[in-house]
Each structure stands twice: as structure tokens, then as C-alpha cells.
Design a protein around this motif. Sequence first.
Motif, PDB file in Angstrom:
ATOM      1  N   ASN A  32      15.414   6.279   6.194  1.00 54.33           N
ATOM      2  CA  ASN A  32      16.225   5.567   5.198  1.00 54.33           C
ATOM      3  C   ASN A  32      15.783   4.116   5.169  1.00 54.33           C
ATOM      4  O   ASN A  32      15.870   3.429   6.179  1.00 54.33           O
ATOM      5  CB  ASN A  32      17.709   5.634   5.556  1.00 54.33           C
ATOM      6  N   PHE A  33      15.282   3.663   4.034  1.00 56.37           N
ATOM      7  CA  PHE A  33      14.878   2.257   3.944  1.00 56.37           C
ATOM      8  C   PHE A  33      15.112   1.750   2.527  1.00 56.37           C
ATOM      9  O   PHE A  33      15.127   2.511   1.563  1.00 56.37           O
ATOM     10  CB  PHE A  33      13.415   2.076   4.369  1.00 56.37           C
ATOM     11  N   ARG A  34      15.290   0.405   2.427  1.00 58.23           N
ATOM     12  CA  ARG A  34      15.564  -0.217   1.129  1.00 58.23           C
ATOM     13  C   ARG A  34      14.526  -1.258   0.757  1.00 58.23           C
ATOM     14  O   ARG A  34      14.649  -1.932  -0.256  1.00 58.23           O
ATOM     15  CB  ARG A  34      16.970  -0.851   1.154  1.00 58.23           C
ATOM     16  N   SER A  35      13.496  -1.384   1.637  1.00 57.99           N
ATOM     17  CA  SER A  35      12.409  -2.332   1.356  1.00 57.99           C
ATOM     18  C   SER A  35      11.080  -1.697   1.706  1.00 57.99           C
ATOM     19  O   SER A  35      10.991  -0.970   2.703  1.00 57.99           O
ATOM     20  CB  SER A  35      12.528  -3.569   2.243  1.00 57.99           C
ATOM     21  N   VAL A  36      10.066  -2.006   0.924  1.00 57.46           N
ATOM     22  CA  VAL A  36       8.725  -1.525   1.247  1.00 57.46           C
ATOM     23  C   VAL A  36       7.714  -2.562   0.778  1.00 57.46           C
ATOM     24  O   VAL A  36       7.918  -3.246  -0.229  1.00 57.46           O
ATOM     25  CB  VAL A  36       8.472  -0.123   0.623  1.00 57.46           C
ATOM     26  N   LEU A  37       6.641  -2.703   1.566  1.00 56.51           N
ATOM     27  CA  LEU A  37       5.573  -3.636   1.209  1.00 56.51           C
ATOM     28  C   LEU A  37       4.292  -2.821   1.010  1.00 56.51           C
ATOM     29  O   LEU A  37       3.881  -2.107   1.924  1.00 56.51           O
ATOM     30  CB  LEU A  37       5.384  -4.659   2.341  1.00 56.51           C
ATOM     31  N   VAL A  38       3.720  -2.929  -0.189  1.00 60.38           N
ATOM     32  CA  VAL A  38       2.490  -2.168  -0.471  1.00 60.38           C
ATOM     33  C   VAL A  38       1.371  -3.161  -0.768  1.00 60.38           C
ATOM     34  O   VAL A  38       1.546  -4.093  -1.556  1.00 60.38           O
ATOM     35  CB  VAL A  38       2.677  -1.229  -1.685  1.00 60.38           C
ATOM     36  N   GLY A  62       0.259  -8.474  -1.358  1.00 60.01           N
ATOM     37  CA  GLY A  62       1.241  -7.417  -1.159  1.00 60.01           C
ATOM     38  C   GLY A  62       2.321  -7.458  -2.230  1.00 60.01           C
ATOM     39  O   GLY A  62       2.713  -8.531  -2.668  1.00 60.01           O
ATOM     40  N   LEU A  63       2.799  -6.290  -2.645  1.00 60.23           N
ATOM     41  CA  LEU A  63       3.942  -6.220  -3.551  1.00 60.23           C
ATOM     42  C   LEU A  63       5.129  -5.752  -2.720  1.00 60.23           C
ATOM     43  O   LEU A  63       5.111  -4.646  -2.172  1.00 60.23           O
ATOM     44  CB  LEU A  63       3.675  -5.231  -4.691  1.00 60.23           C
ATOM     45  N   ARG A  64       6.124  -6.634  -2.592  1.00 58.63           N
ATOM     46  CA  ARG A  64       7.310  -6.232  -1.838  1.00 58.63           C
ATOM     47  C   ARG A  64       8.358  -5.713  -2.820  1.00 58.63           C
ATOM     48  O   ARG A  64       8.705  -6.375  -3.793  1.00 58.63           O
ATOM     49  CB  ARG A  64       7.857  -7.414  -1.050  1.00 58.63           C
ATOM     50  N   ILE A  65       8.835  -4.517  -2.540  1.00 55.58           N
ATOM     51  CA  ILE A  65       9.829  -3.889  -3.420  1.00 55.58           C
ATOM     52  C   ILE A  65      11.127  -3.716  -2.645  1.00 55.58           C
ATOM     53  O   ILE A  65      11.136  -3.174  -1.538  1.00 55.58           O
ATOM     54  CB  ILE A  65       9.314  -2.516  -3.919  1.00 55.58           C
ATOM     55  N   ASP A  66      12.215  -4.194  -3.218  1.00 52.54           N
ATOM     56  CA  ASP A  66      13.536  -4.062  -2.583  1.00 52.54           C
ATOM     57  C   ASP A  66      14.495  -3.367  -3.529  1.00 52.54           C
ATOM     58  O   ASP A  66      14.425  -3.560  -4.744  1.00 52.54           O
ATOM     59  CB  ASP A  66      14.108  -5.451  -2.251  1.00 52.54           C
ATOM     60  N   LEU A  67      15.376  -2.603  -2.933  1.00 51.68           N
ATOM     61  CA  LEU A  67      16.449  -2.012  -3.726  1.00 51.68           C
ATOM     62  C   LEU A  67      17.610  -3.001  -3.735  1.00 51.68           C
ATOM     63  O   LEU A  67      18.201  -3.290  -2.684  1.00 51.68           O
ATOM     64  CB  LEU A  67      16.866  -0.673  -3.100  1.00 51.68           C
ATOM     65  N   VAL A  68      17.918  -3.554  -4.918  1.00 52.07           N
ATOM     66  CA  VAL A  68      19.020  -4.521  -5.029  1.00 52.07           C
ATOM     67  C   VAL A  68      20.008  -3.945  -6.034  1.00 52.07           C
ATOM     68  O   VAL A  68      19.673  -3.766  -7.200  1.00 52.07           O
ATOM     69  CB  VAL A  68      18.498  -5.906  -5.485  1.00 52.07           C
ATOM     70  N   THR A 111      -2.132   3.703   5.914  1.00 55.19           N
ATOM     71  CA  THR A 111      -2.988   3.580   4.738  1.00 55.19           C
ATOM     72  C   THR A 111      -2.963   4.897   3.988  1.00 55.19           C
ATOM     73  O   THR A 111      -3.142   5.957   4.595  1.00 55.19           O
ATOM     74  CB  THR A 111      -4.428   3.245   5.180  1.00 55.19           C
ATOM     75  N   TYR A 112      -2.690   4.820   2.689  1.00 55.55           N
ATOM     76  CA  TYR A 112      -2.629   6.044   1.885  1.00 55.55           C
ATOM     77  C   TYR A 112      -3.694   6.034   0.795  1.00 55.55           C
ATOM     78  O   TYR A 112      -3.793   5.055   0.039  1.00 55.55           O
ATOM     79  CB  TYR A 112      -1.244   6.192   1.241  1.00 55.55           C
ATOM     80  N   PRO A 113      -4.468   7.117   0.674  1.00 56.21           N
ATOM     81  CA  PRO A 113      -5.404   7.223  -0.441  1.00 56.21           C
ATOM     82  C   PRO A 113      -4.624   7.535  -1.723  1.00 56.21           C
ATOM     83  O   PRO A 113      -3.514   8.066  -1.658  1.00 56.21           O
ATOM     84  CB  PRO A 113      -6.292   8.414  -0.056  1.00 56.21           C
ATOM     85  N   GLY A 114      -5.179   7.194  -2.889  1.00 55.24           N
ATOM     86  CA  GLY A 114      -4.500   7.509  -4.151  1.00 55.24           C
ATOM     87  C   GLY A 114      -3.434   6.476  -4.481  1.00 55.24           C
ATOM     88  O   GLY A 114      -3.477   5.345  -4.002  1.00 55.24           O
ATOM     89  N   SER A 115      -2.447   6.877  -5.314  1.00 54.48           N
ATOM     90  CA  SER A 115      -1.433   5.922  -5.761  1.00 54.48           C
ATOM     91  C   SER A 115      -0.083   6.229  -5.125  1.00 54.48           C
ATOM     92  O   SER A 115       0.132   7.310  -4.576  1.00 54.48           O
ATOM     93  CB  SER A 115      -1.334   5.966  -7.285  1.00 54.48           C
ATOM     94  N   ILE A 116       0.815   5.235  -5.209  1.00 54.72           N
ATOM     95  CA  ILE A 116       2.152   5.406  -4.619  1.00 54.72           C
ATOM     96  C   ILE A 116       3.195   5.047  -5.664  1.00 54.72           C
ATOM     97  O   ILE A 116       3.064   4.046  -6.367  1.00 54.72           O
ATOM     98  CB  ILE A 116       2.315   4.501  -3.368  1.00 54.72           C
TER      99      ILE A 116
END
Length: 397
Positions: A32-38, A62-68, A111-116
Motif C-alpha cells: 500500500n503506497f501513495r507516492s512513487v518516484l519514476v 524523476g517524476l514524483r507522483i502522489d495521491l492527493v 528497474t523495469y523494462p517497458g512503460s509504467i
Amino acid sequence: MRLTALGLSLTLSLCLMAQERTLRIGILRERNFRSVLVMSAKGTCAVFADGVRKGEIQVNDGLRIDLVGRSLTAKSLGLSFTAKERIELVPRVETNSLRLRLPESKMAERTYPGSISVTTEGGVLKLTNAVPIEAYTAGVVQAEAGKEHRGEYYKLQSVSCRTYALCNVRKHAPEGFELCDGVHCQVYHGACKQDSINIAVQATKGMVMVDADIKLIHALFHSNCGGETVNAEDLWTKREPYLRSAIDTFCRTEPHANWQRTLTRKEWVSYLERRFGVKPTNKAGVEAMLNYEPTCRDLYLGNTYPLVPLKHVREDLKLNSTYFTVTTTGENVVLNGRGFGHGVGLCQEGAMHMARQGQSYTDILRHYYTDVHLVDVNTLDFFRDEDRSTGSAGPKR
Ligand SMILES: [Zn+2]
Ligand SMILES: [Zn+2]
């Protein structure tokens, strides 16, 4: 003119046939998380919010995405925007990859290949990795097979992991992705960093196993069969002609060939009475509970009544396998077992042994999967298209 059109259509179909299938993998869904940095690992990466292109992030930005509240907010050095439902990060070159961190957790960067793509559900973020099948296969082989094996072993694991994935793409359909990244499907932690595995995946590119009806097989595997593999129907009731019990002499000296568990006589007897209603009324009945030696892989424990299914005993007592003897000395009951895992399909330690002996990956696969064919998955797509256009009963997935 007609010939040109025919040529064009042929070229187009060949291009389509050669295109690599992309799989949609639900990743890190148990957290369970509400933030991710890609971050982009190499080259630039396009960013989309609810399907609209917002710009690019450069390598190492980096693109930081937060659930607000109920929306997604995103920030990088040059971008700042919100999205209602979905943010996607797509590397400009398909073979590039993305680095991913969860700021709220101690998880090591992956590290993930492809898109997220990042969506939201139940107050947390949900991630999906759209990954070309060969890169996914390499990631799974790295997570499932471990290090320092022979090239032939990595090749057969590549074929079985690829086949298993394609055979199970409907497992998570209601959730909007195809496979998860845990043991429920196949363990996948992103890009494979081991050269020997990447080489084996490339050497078997697109290769899958099919049965006599050209259907993809359930390419099940386990750690060690203990010297004899199990019929599929003995474990799950459904019979499969390619998952047949077979003697395996190759795994008997491998690390998980043997195990032992000691219980008190009281623990063992009361477990059998409580769980299965076994209540011996004579000496022979007691003897059947306390001493048992299978001559081959049995489904039930000795001559007890009611019958005691060994698969339930394995689950309840968390034993390594259903393949064991029971001996009683004084107050102790000792279970001496063989193998590790369900025993159906490919025995990994037996296959490693065969690979060390110099056997080819195709021979090893055919040793564990009865009467299967190895084919290029693109040939199946071709058969399926033929089938769709003619409506005939041809090979199906
Ligand atoms: Zn799953
Ligand atoms: Zn074995």
C-alpha cells in the motif's frame, strides 16, 4: 496493381507476426503506497496524463507522483500537473527502462523494462508495467531460477516461463492487467541484470511448448520431485496428457532431495483422528498410522480408514512434499521425505543435473513434459488468425 497490394499485405502481416507481444503486469500490488518516484534509466521518456501528452522527462530526472485527495499530482524538474485517473510513463525507445522507488518504503530501487502506468484504487496507487514478453521472461527467469546455472538450464526455464505466462494471461483480467508479479503467477522484480539469462532468452526467443492440439501447455515446475513426478489429476483432478508421472533419477542427490520431520506419537495420532476421523479399533489400524512406506508416489496414507489424502497432510503440517515414509520409535514419529514442491511437471533440480551432464534444453523439456512440441509463438498467432478468418477448428491458444 493487385500484385503490389498483395505484396504490401504480405509484408504487413510478416511485420505484425514479428512484432513482440507486450504483457501487462500488475506490479507491487500487495504493497500500500501513495507516492512513487519514476526515473528514466536511459534516454528520454514521454509522460501522459489521462491520455494527454504532458511532455518528457530527461534521463535521471524523476517524476514524483502522489495521491492527493482523489487525484494524482505529478512533479519533475520541468513538469507539474494533475491527472484524474492515470499517469503513464513511456520510454521513447522500447528497449529502454524506468527506475522506480517508493519514497514511503525501504524497498530497494527497481528497474523495469517497458512503460509504467500509475492509477488509483481504494485510496492507494496501483502500478502496471507494460513489458515486451522477452524482457519479462528474462526478469522471471532471474527471479525464479537463481544464479550460476548452465546455459541449457536457463534456456529451458525461459521456454517454460514464457509458455506459462502466455497460458495464464487471463488470470487477472477482472483487475485490468494480465499477470501479477508474485508467486501467484510468476515472481518478477523487473529487468534482468544477468547476461547469461539474457543470452538464453534471446537464444530461445518466442519459443513455447504446445500439446498435440497445438494448445499452449500449463508449464508447471517445482523444486525437486523426490525421484518421481506426479500426474496432474492426482493433485488438481484435471488430467493433462503432458503432465504425466515419470521416474526421475536425476534429482536424487540434489540439495532438496530429502527432508525429515519429527513429531511426538501423540501429536501425530491426534492430528489424524481430529482432521480425518481415523479411529483405529484394532492393532492393524494403529500400525497403519504409525508405520507407512510408499512403494511409489501414493495419494493416500497407507491402509488407514477413512482415507487420509497426503496432499492435505502436506498442507496442514507444511511438509516439503507428499512423498514420505512414517516410522515410529518409542514416543517419536519420524517422517522421512523426498523432494520439495507439488511434483507436477518439470523438476528444477533434476533439470539442472541433466544440464550439467551436457543434455540439451529440448531433451530436458521433453523428459519432464510428455509429447510436447516446441514452436515459435508467432506461428500460433498465424494459426489463430487463420482460424478466425475461416471459422474452422484450427489450433487455439
Ligand atoms: Zn497472479
Ligand atoms: Zn526430480
